[in-house]
Design an enzyme around this catalytic site. Structure first.
Site, PDB file in Angstrom:
ATOM      1  N   CYS A  87      35.139  38.073  42.726  1.00  0.00           N
ATOM      2  CA  CYS A  87      33.509  38.305  42.666  1.00  0.00           C
ATOM      3  C   CYS A  87      33.243  38.492  44.364  1.00  0.00           C
ATOM      4  O   CYS A  87      33.443  39.378  44.724  1.00  0.00           O
ATOM      5  CB  CYS A  87      33.004  36.924  42.001  1.00  0.00           C
ATOM      6  SG  CYS A  87      31.232  37.017  42.068  1.00  0.00           S
ATOM      7  N   HIS A 198      35.010  37.564  37.162  1.00  0.00           N
ATOM      8  CA  HIS A 198      35.664  36.284  37.140  1.00  0.00           C
ATOM      9  C   HIS A 198      36.653  36.037  36.243  1.00  0.00           C
ATOM     10  O   HIS A 198      36.549  35.729  35.044  1.00  0.00           O
ATOM     11  CB  HIS A 198      34.844  35.192  36.878  1.00  0.00           C
ATOM     12  CG  HIS A 198      33.651  34.909  38.254  1.00  0.00           C
ATOM     13  ND1 HIS A 198      34.010  33.857  39.206  1.00  0.00           N
ATOM     14  CD2 HIS A 198      32.568  35.288  38.187  1.00  0.00           C
ATOM     15  CE1 HIS A 198      32.789  34.059  40.026  1.00  0.00           C
ATOM     16  NE2 HIS A 198      31.812  34.783  39.336  1.00  0.00           N
ATOM     17  N   GLU A 200      39.047  33.852  35.951  1.00  0.00           N
ATOM     18  CA  GLU A 200      39.100  32.557  35.546  1.00  0.00           C
ATOM     19  C   GLU A 200      38.061  32.104  34.381  1.00  0.00           C
ATOM     20  O   GLU A 200      38.289  31.136  34.019  1.00  0.00           O
ATOM     21  CB  GLU A 200      38.960  31.291  36.856  1.00  0.00           C
ATOM     22  CG  GLU A 200      37.610  31.381  37.471  1.00  0.00           C
ATOM     23  CD  GLU A 200      37.012  32.524  38.266  1.00  0.00           C
ATOM     24  OE1 GLU A 200      35.944  32.248  38.787  1.00  0.00           O
ATOM     25  OE2 GLU A 200      37.626  33.430  38.177  1.00  0.00           O
TER      26      GLU A 200
END
Length: 216
Positions: A87, A198, A200
């Site tokens: 990001c 992202h 994750e």
């Protein structure tokens, strides 16, 4: 060739503590892959890592202030093993960003924030037309170049985005996305990789990408 399972688990994985990121979510996502993670802003720890993550949230100007205050610019530029910016961390890898205080409200006067100059592109405010900024939520990516980072990830896979600034399409684009305009969802130069989304927070596709990076 990708690393073996044993080699992956024996690696030294470091998340750079820039003081401007929600590090815990990246740390937990990597640990779920069975890999231990160190969070550090110690140059010797960072430079001895097998893989390095550069996360970031907030604005480019405040993030670069933190990195400069921690005297980490030279350290990050000296890393020779693979680095993944996530990001804002991806945006900090470029030459410069237009994201300065007030730039979310108006972009009439363009100013630059000097970034880490690891990937020769730049960050500009998104031209989303009538669409709302920030670009927030799930969107599809298109893989533009064959690269181990996207092994096993199909065109049209969904990833989770939150951003108002982006890198344009360029020779360094690994994957693209579209939100009012096409933009770089992932970029790459030498050992430096960056993803605008992202991983994750991106379910199975995000987990695959993290596994690919760790297994390089």
């Amino acid at each position: 060739m990708p690393l073996s399972t044993t080699e992956i688990k024996n690696q030294k994985i470091v998340i750079i503590d820039t003081g401007c990121a929600n590090i815990s979510s990246v740390k937990f996502a990597v640990e779920r892959l069975g890999v231990k993670v160190i969070v550090s802003d110690d140059p010797s720890v960072i430079l001895s890592a097998d893989k390095v993550f550069l996360p970031g949230v907030g604005s480019a100007s405040s993030a670069m202030n933190n990195i400069n205050q921690k005297l980490l610019v030279d350290t990050i530029q000296q890393i020779t093993n693979p680095v993944l910016g996530i990001c804002l961390g991806m945006q900090l890898m470029t030459k410069f960003s237009h994201e300065v205080p007030g730039s979310h409200i108006t972009s009439n006067e363009i100013k630059n924030v000097d970034c880490l100059n690891l990937i020769p592109t730049e960050i500009t405010r998104m031209d989303a037309g009538e669409l709302v900024l920030p670009h927030m939520g799930w969107n599809q990516i298109k893989v533009e170049q064959d690269n181990p980072l996207f092994a096993g990830i199909e065109d049209g896979s969904y990833f989770y985005f939150v951003h108002s600034f982006c890198a344009p399409m360029s020779d360094y684009t690994l994957a693209s996305c579209e939100y009012g305009q096409p933009f770089s969802a992932a970029i790459h130069n030498k050992n430096f990789y960056g993803v605008q989304f992202h991983p994750e927070r991106s379910g199975e596709a995000g987990s695959t990408l993290l596994q690919n990076f760790i297994g390089m």
